[in-house]
Design a protein around this motif. Structure first.
Motif, PDB file in Angstrom:
ATOM      1  N   ARG A 172      -3.064   2.843 -24.210  1.00 38.60           N
ATOM      2  CA  ARG A 172      -2.816   2.232 -22.898  1.00 38.60           C
ATOM      3  C   ARG A 172      -2.749   3.283 -21.795  1.00 38.60           C
ATOM      4  NH1 ARG A 172       2.004  -2.148 -23.382  1.00 38.60           N
ATOM      5  NH2 ARG A 172       1.055  -2.842 -21.412  1.00 38.60           N
ATOM      6  N   GLY A 173      -3.397   4.434 -22.026  1.00 43.98           N
ATOM      7  CA  GLY A 173      -3.292   5.543 -21.085  1.00 43.98           C
ATOM      8  C   GLY A 173      -3.801   5.209 -19.699  1.00 43.98           C
ATOM      9  N   MET A 174      -4.969   4.600 -19.599  1.00 41.17           N
ATOM     10  CA  MET A 174      -5.505   4.276 -18.285  1.00 41.17           C
ATOM     11  C   MET A 174      -4.669   3.212 -17.594  1.00 41.17           C
ATOM     12  SD  MET A 174      -7.546   4.911 -15.872  1.00 41.17           S
ATOM     13  CE  MET A 174      -8.982   5.851 -16.429  1.00 41.17           C
ATOM     14  N   GLU A 175      -4.150   2.261 -18.362  1.00 41.83           N
ATOM     15  CA  GLU A 175      -3.259   1.257 -17.787  1.00 41.83           C
ATOM     16  C   GLU A 175      -2.015   1.908 -17.198  1.00 41.83           C
ATOM     17  OE1 GLU A 175      -0.747  -2.707 -19.251  1.00 41.83           O
ATOM     18  OE2 GLU A 175      -2.010  -1.604 -20.669  1.00 41.83           O
ATOM     19  N   LEU A 176      -1.447   2.870 -17.929  1.00 41.97           N
ATOM     20  CA  LEU A 176      -0.277   3.571 -17.415  1.00 41.97           C
ATOM     21  C   LEU A 176      -0.630   4.399 -16.189  1.00 41.97           C
ATOM     22  CD1 LEU A 176       2.671   4.353 -17.587  1.00 41.97           C
ATOM     23  CD2 LEU A 176       2.076   6.062 -19.310  1.00 41.97           C
ATOM     24  N   LYS A 177      -1.783   5.039 -16.205  1.00 41.59           N
ATOM     25  CA  LYS A 177      -2.192   5.829 -15.042  1.00 41.59           C
ATOM     26  C   LYS A 177      -2.310   4.943 -13.807  1.00 41.59           C
ATOM     27  CE  LYS A 177      -5.046   9.132 -15.916  1.00 41.59           C
ATOM     28  NZ  LYS A 177      -6.269   9.943 -16.185  1.00 41.59           N
ATOM     29  N   HIS A 178      -2.885   3.766 -13.969  1.00 45.51           N
ATOM     30  CA  HIS A 178      -2.977   2.828 -12.844  1.00 45.51           C
ATOM     31  C   HIS A 178      -1.593   2.477 -12.315  1.00 45.51           C
ATOM     32  CE1 HIS A 178      -7.274   1.030 -13.532  1.00 45.51           C
ATOM     33  NE2 HIS A 178      -7.256   2.342 -13.525  1.00 45.51           N
ATOM     34  N   GLN A 179      -0.655   2.219 -13.209  1.00 40.72           N
ATOM     35  CA  GLN A 179       0.688   1.850 -12.790  1.00 40.72           C
ATOM     36  C   GLN A 179       1.383   2.994 -12.054  1.00 40.72           C
ATOM     37  OE1 GLN A 179       1.976  -0.882 -12.389  1.00 40.72           O
ATOM     38  NE2 GLN A 179       4.017  -1.205 -13.266  1.00 40.72           N
ATOM     39  N   LEU A 180       1.194   4.209 -12.528  1.00 40.97           N
ATOM     40  CA  LEU A 180       1.796   5.368 -11.873  1.00 40.97           C
ATOM     41  C   LEU A 180       1.185   5.599 -10.497  1.00 40.97           C
ATOM     42  CD1 LEU A 180       2.009   7.777 -14.948  1.00 40.97           C
ATOM     43  CD2 LEU A 180       3.853   6.401 -13.946  1.00 40.97           C
ATOM     44  N   VAL A 181      -0.103   5.340 -10.361  1.00 41.60           N
ATOM     45  CA  VAL A 181      -0.744   5.467  -9.053  1.00 41.60           C
ATOM     46  C   VAL A 181      -0.228   4.393  -8.107  1.00 41.60           C
ATOM     47  CG1 VAL A 181      -2.948   5.225  -7.840  1.00 41.60           C
ATOM     48  CG2 VAL A 181      -2.792   6.670  -9.865  1.00 41.60           C
ATOM     49  N   ARG A 182      -0.091   3.155  -8.604  1.00 39.19           N
ATOM     50  CA  ARG A 182       0.500   2.104  -7.755  1.00 39.19           C
ATOM     51  C   ARG A 182       1.876   2.521  -7.254  1.00 39.19           C
ATOM     52  NH1 ARG A 182      -1.164  -1.240 -12.175  1.00 39.19           N
ATOM     53  NH2 ARG A 182      -3.009  -2.503 -11.674  1.00 39.19           N
ATOM     54  N   ALA A 183       2.677   3.039  -8.158  1.00 39.32           N
ATOM     55  CA  ALA A 183       4.028   3.442  -7.780  1.00 39.32           C
ATOM     56  C   ALA A 183       4.006   4.586  -6.778  1.00 39.32           C
ATOM     57  CB  ALA A 183       4.817   3.837  -9.031  1.00 39.32           C
ATOM     58  N   THR A 184       3.102   5.536  -6.952  1.00 41.00           N
ATOM     59  CA  THR A 184       2.980   6.655  -6.017  1.00 41.00           C
ATOM     60  C   THR A 184       2.609   6.173  -4.623  1.00 41.00           C
ATOM     61  OG1 THR A 184       2.388   8.214  -7.774  1.00 41.00           O
ATOM     62  CG2 THR A 184       1.704   8.778  -5.529  1.00 41.00           C
ATOM     63  N   ILE A 185       1.637   5.284  -4.547  1.00 36.40           N
ATOM     64  CA  ILE A 185       1.210   4.743  -3.252  1.00 36.40           C
ATOM     65  C   ILE A 185       2.373   4.014  -2.578  1.00 36.40           C
ATOM     66  CG2 ILE A 185      -0.252   2.990  -2.169  1.00 36.40           C
ATOM     67  CD1 ILE A 185      -2.426   3.767  -4.244  1.00 36.40           C
ATOM     68  N   ALA A 186       3.076   3.183  -3.335  1.00 38.14           N
ATOM     69  CA  ALA A 186       4.197   2.436  -2.768  1.00 38.14           C
ATOM     70  C   ALA A 186       5.293   3.379  -2.289  1.00 38.14           C
ATOM     71  CB  ALA A 186       4.744   1.455  -3.805  1.00 38.14           C
ATOM     72  N   ALA A 187       5.549   4.442  -3.050  1.00 41.65           N
ATOM     73  CA  ALA A 187       6.586   5.400  -2.662  1.00 41.65           C
ATOM     74  C   ALA A 187       6.206   6.151  -1.395  1.00 41.65           C
ATOM     75  CB  ALA A 187       6.841   6.380  -3.798  1.00 41.65           C
TER      76      ALA A 187
END
Length: 397
Positions: A172-187
Motif C-alpha cells: 500500500r506504499g503509493m496509497e500511503l504516499k498519496h495520503q501523506l501528500v494530502r496531509a502535507t498540502i492541508a498543513a
C-alpha cells in the motif's frame, strides 16, 4: 550515467534563507515499530532535557540553523486537544540561543487513536499544524520554517510496503504516499492561514539505482525505481495525480537526504564511492534543480563511526562543485548531529558531531575530526574551502 551539468546552463536565484550554511539536525523520529514499541529519539538522546546546551554547543561550531521536531503524539494525546509542554521549552531554548529552527511537524509518528488511512488523519494533521504555527508565531517574530512530514517516500516504503513501522502495511506504499501528500498540502494551507510568511522544506531521499553490470536487461526497472524518488514532489506540484490537489505553490525549498547507502544496484549491493558506477552528488543535485527550479537544501547527510569526517569531506567537495556550477544550494545539514540509540536494538550509533550527554550538566563529547571538517569548509557558500593545517592530524586520530 547522466552528466546534467554539461548539458544545461543554470541560472539560479541569488537568495539565502538560513542563518548558517551548515545545519545541525536532531533525530526526532517518534514512530511505532512493527512490534508496537513507540520510539521517541528526542527523549532517548536527552535532547528534550538539554536542548538549550545542545543548541549552544552547535552555535559554538558556527551552526546557527537546526532541524528539530515537534512530537505530535505528545502534543495531541487527546483528539483535538493540545498540550505544548513537550514543545515550548525547546522553542524557548532556541529563542534563548538565538538559533533558527526548521520544525518537523511529523517525523513518522502520530497519535495512537488516528487511522492514517482515513480522511480524519488529514483533517487532524492540518488542525494541529495550524495550532503549532500559532504557538510559534506567539513566541517569535522570526519567519518560521517547517517540514510538514519527513521523508514521505521512505515512510511510504517502510510503513506502506515493508511493514517495518506504522502503519505496518504491505503493498500500500503509493496509497500511503498519496495520503501523506494530502496531509502535507492541508498543513501548508492551514499554516499559511495563520502566518503567510511561513516557509517550507521537503526532506526526501536522493537516490541512484542502476542495473547490475551482469543484468543489463534491468535498465528499465532500475530507472523506474530511480524515478520514484521524484513522486512525492511531483504529487505536491500537481504534475502527478493532480486530483490530490497538488500545485506548484506547495513546493518551496527542496530538501534532499543523502547517505552512503543511497546508491545501489537493483537487486544487489550498495555502489561504493570509488566505483565507476557511482554518480557524483553534484550531478544528482543538478538534476533535481533542473527538474523543479527551486532552491535546494541537503536536508540530511552523515555517516557512522570513523567514516563521519571522510564522508562530510567528500560531500563538501561535491557541494563546492555544485555551488560553483550555479546550483542554489542553501545549506548542508549534519544528521543526526547527536549520537543516538538505534531504532531496532538501541545500539549506540556514533553519527554525531556530539556524543551522549552526561547526566549532570548535559555536556557532550565532541567528535574532533568532524569538527575539523566543518572548520575547513566554513566558507563553503562562497565556493571555496579554507585550508586547515591541522586537519590531517585530526583525521588520523
Amino acid at each position: 550515467m547522466q552528466e546534467t551539468l554539461h548539458n544545461q546552463q543554470l541560472q539560479p536565484p541569488h537568495s539565502r534563507h538560513f542563518r548558517s550554511f551548515f545545519l545541525g539536525g536532531f533525530e526526532c523520529s517518534s514512530h511505532r515499530r512493527a512490534d508496537g514499541r513507540r520510539l521517541d529519539l528526542i527523549a532517548s538522546t536527552l535532547h528534550e532535557q538539554w536542548a538549550q546546551s545542545d543548541y549552544n554547543a552547535l552555535v559554538a561550531h558556527g551552526i546557527r540553523t537546526m532541524r528539530d521536531g515537534i512530537r505530535w503524539h505528545l502534543v495531541e494525546s487527546q483528539p483535538w486537544q493540545y498540550d505544548w509542554s513537550s514543545f515550548l521549552p525547546m522553542l524557548r531554548a532556541a529563542q534563548e540561543a538565538k538559533v533558527q529552527v526548521i520544525w518537523d511537524l511529523c517525523h513518522y509518528g502520530y497519535p495512537d487513536d488516528l487511522d492514517i488511512w482515513r480522511p480524519a488523519f488529514v483533517d487532524r494533521f492540518a488542525h494541529y499544524a495550524a495550532a503549532a504555527a500559532r504557538v510559534v508565531s506567539q513566541e517569535s517574530d522570526e519567519v518560521p520554517f517547517y517540514c510538514p512530514i519527513n521523508e514521505m517516500s521512505f515512510w511510504a516504503w517502510a510503513g506502506g510496503d515493508m511493514a517495518k513501522f506504522n502503519p505496518t502495511a504491505k503493498g500500500r506504499g503509493m496509497e500511503l504516499k498519496h495520503q501523506l501528500v494530502r496531509a502535507t498540502i492541508a498543513a501548508i494551507e492551514a499554516i499559511r492561514d495563520v502566518d503567510p510568511r511561513a516557509r517550507f522544506i521537503t526532506a526526501e531521499p536522493l537516490i541512484n539505482v542502476l542495473p547490475r553490470p551482469e543484468h543489463p536487461r534491468d535498465k528499465r526497472p532500475a530507472e523506474i525505481y530511480r524515478q520514484a524518488q521524484f513522486e512525492a514532489c511531483d504529487l505536491l506540484i500537481g504534475d502527478l495525480w493532480p486530483g490530490l490537489g497538488g500545485d506548484p505553490r506547495y513546493l518551496d525549498i527542496v530538501g534532499l537526504n543523502f547517505y552512503s547507502d543511497n546508491q545501489w544496484f537493483l537487486g544487489g549491493d550498495t555502489i561504493a564511492r570509488d566505483s565507476p558506477y557511482y554518480r557524483p552528488l553534484h550531478d544528482m543535485l543538478a538534476e533535481v534543480y533542473l527538474r523543479y527550479g527551486r532552491p535546494l537544501l541537503l536536508a540530511e547527510t552523515g555517516a557512522e563511526g570513523r567514516q563521519r569526517a571522510p564522508w562530510l569531506e567528500g560531500v563538501c567537495l561535491e557541494v563546492d562543485k555544485a555551488i560553483k556550477a550555479g546550483i542554489p544550494l542553501e545549506g548542508v545539514c549534519l544528521y543526526p548531529v547527536l549520537d543516538y540509540p538505534g531504532w531496532d536494538n538501541d545500539r549506540h550509533c556514533e553519527t554525531g558531531l556530539l556524543g551522549p550527554a552526561d547526566s549532570g550538566h548535559g555536556n557532550r563529547p565532541l567528535y574532533a575530526p568532524l569538527a575539523a571538517v566543518l572548520r575547513k569548509w566554513q566558507h563553503l557558500p562562497q565556493g571555496h574551502a579554507a585550508q586547515d593545517p591541522d586537519l590531517g592530524k585530526v583525521l588520523s586520530a
